[in-house]
Design an enzyme around this catalytic site. Structure first.
Site, short mmCIF file in Angstrom:
data_model
loop_
_atom_site.label_atom_id
_atom_site.label_comp_id
_atom_site.label_asym_id
_atom_site.label_seq_id
_atom_site.Cartn_x
_atom_site.Cartn_y
_atom_site.Cartn_z
N VAL A 197 32.51 34.21 30.49
CA VAL A 197 32.67 33.93 29.14
C VAL A 197 31.20 34.58 28.71
CG1 VAL A 197 32.90 32.52 27.07
CG2 VAL A 197 34.12 31.93 28.99
N ASN A 239 38.60 49.05 39.07
CA ASN A 239 38.29 49.79 37.75
C ASN A 239 37.07 50.58 37.56
OD1 ASN A 239 40.97 49.51 35.95
ND2 ASN A 239 40.51 47.42 36.23
N GLY A 245 36.75 36.05 20.17
CA GLY A 245 38.20 35.32 20.65
C GLY A 245 38.20 35.78 22.16
N GLY A 300 36.25 45.90 42.17
CA GLY A 300 35.58 47.01 41.41
C GLY A 300 36.49 48.12 41.41
N MET A 344 34.70 37.81 35.23
CA MET A 344 35.49 36.41 34.99
C MET A 344 34.37 35.45 34.40
SD MET A 344 38.27 36.44 36.03
CE MET A 344 38.59 38.29 35.25
N HIS A 379 42.64 44.53 30.08
CA HIS A 379 43.43 43.61 30.35
C HIS A 379 44.84 43.71 30.87
CE1 HIS A 379 45.01 39.27 29.90
NE2 HIS A 379 45.85 39.72 29.29
#
Length: 208
Positions: free
Chosen positions: A93, A14, A149, A12, A91, A110
């Site tokens: 989707v 960020n 995407g 954590g 992590m 990213h």
């Protein structure tokens, strides 16, 4: 007041950068209303609790299948009706329903300059390993909106970081976080909170 929900899987750092930026007034007109982790041992949950922020764990290990996990995860998001969802090292989707419901209201950080070193399989330390293997001279970080995407959504901000001769993946990861990630993620949130940007197709533009 922009209501922010942060999703995170690990330490954590960020998240802490965003918490600190709000406290310091670098992010205005915004508050974090919940932190969600898929990992009950994530230090990010303690960071949130220490800051007085609602923190919950929704782990796929607690559900029979991915569908049940997605349903509970989405419920935990929708309960807070956030204006912005921040993926800060998450992590997992995202379910398609979530991306559709919160179109252009989900952002991700990213650790490379997209479109380089991104997409399926590029996450965490792997990104920095591949950067060094390729021998590029400049890397960095990118904040982008999330679409269907992998790392393909509209780019909000990018910041370059120089590569040094004695870099290891771990050293480079730390420098990218310190010089880029922890700076541009709060900047992007502040732009959104104060309605300074808008999405035009796949391009993010400053609002006049």
């Amino acid at each position: 007041m922009l209501k922010i929900l942060v999703c995170v899987s690990g330490g954590g750092t960020n998240l802490q950068a965003v918490i600190d930026a709000i406290k310091q007034g670098l992010i205005t007109n915004a508050e974090i209303v919940r932190v969600i982790s898929n990992n009950r041992n994530a230090y990010a949950l303690k960071r949130a609790t220490d800051a007085g922020i609602d923190a919950v764990c929704i782990s796929p290990k607690d559900y029979a299948d991915r569908e049940q996990f997605h349903a509970q995860f989405l419920n935990a998001v929708n309960e807070k009706n956030p204006d912005l969802i921040v993926l800060a090292g998450f992590m997992v989707v995202l379910p398609q329903e979530m991306i559709q419901r919160y179109r252009n209201r989900i952002i991700n950080i990213h650790p490379s300059l997209i479109p380089s070193f991104c997409g399926k399989g590029f996450y965490g330390l792997i990104v920095h390993e591949k950067v060094l293997e390729r021998g590029v001279k400049v890397t960095g970080a990118t904040v982008h909106f999330v679409d269907e995407g992998t790392d393909t959504g509209p780019i909000i901000l990018q910041k370059a970081v120089m590569i040094e001769d004695d870099d290891t993946p771990e050293i480079l990861q730390k420098r990218v976080m310190e010089q880029a990630e922890w700076k541009i993620l709060p900047q992007a949130i502040n732009l959104i909170a104060n309605e300074k940007i808008h999405v035009d197709g796949n391009i993010v533009k400053r609002t006049e």
